[in-house]
Design a protein around this motif. Sequence first.
Motif: not given
Length: 281
Positions: A172-173, A211, A214, A217, A237, A242, A267
Amino acid sequence: MDGSSAFGQRALGAQPYRSVLAAECAPRSPQRPSLAAIEPEDLLSLFDETAGAVAGALSELEDWGPAGTRPGQHRSDILADGAAVTALLDAGLGVCSEESGLHRKDRPIIVVVDPLDGSTNAAQGLGWYATSLCAVDERGALAALVRNLVSGESYTAVRGGGAYRDGSPIRPSAASELSEAVVGLSGCPPRHLGWRQFRALGASALDLCAVADGRLDGFVDFAAHCPWDYLGAMLVCREAGARIEDAAGRDLTTTDPGALRTVLAAAGETLLTELRAALDR
């Protein structure tokens, strides 16, 4: 895509869209391991074939509109369901499908499947829809695949084995503040919750995978969903790192076709906490 593409032609009402997966993912009949010995990698191979069978079936469909059976069900949903459920039952698995309910719940592995997540997008010529599959055993979510039926992009995850997009690991971001986040939505928010921007894309499985890798968010569900809408992406995820949960604190993993959950994803834990707080205000 531009109007000269296959998708653009279908969106304009010319030739029906033919999935990019149809030619390369036609149904196959390999030797399958017994269910007692099935490994997560075997499940992913089966899911790959199943998504290919769905894509192949849809490539011949001319009318993607409402089926007239029940509200929200399209002809594409029914066709996709027939292809997916047949493949999974023939492999010795149980099935919990959005379109046809629970099959062979006595089997030790149940595959929760949305054969066509985002069927309204598909009917409208919007290129954001997918097949989502998640195998659930007595310990929970075991293996998952979410395939974008327009691009052919595939997300996969195995319990304890990480998450991947087309074979490459995803994360994730780094977003941690809601004011800087781009958040995916399902349903209509009652007010602005403080995000930088939002996107309502129309296919929860793909939204949640975005998500995981990334591109979004966070994700907020303003309309409760059934397990087939989110389970495949839930495992993606979690294995990507995440955070994802039900807003009411209920276990997300279920094979009950009547169960409803309100999904939140972010994230990381800090952003998830901000999303929770914004919803509670």
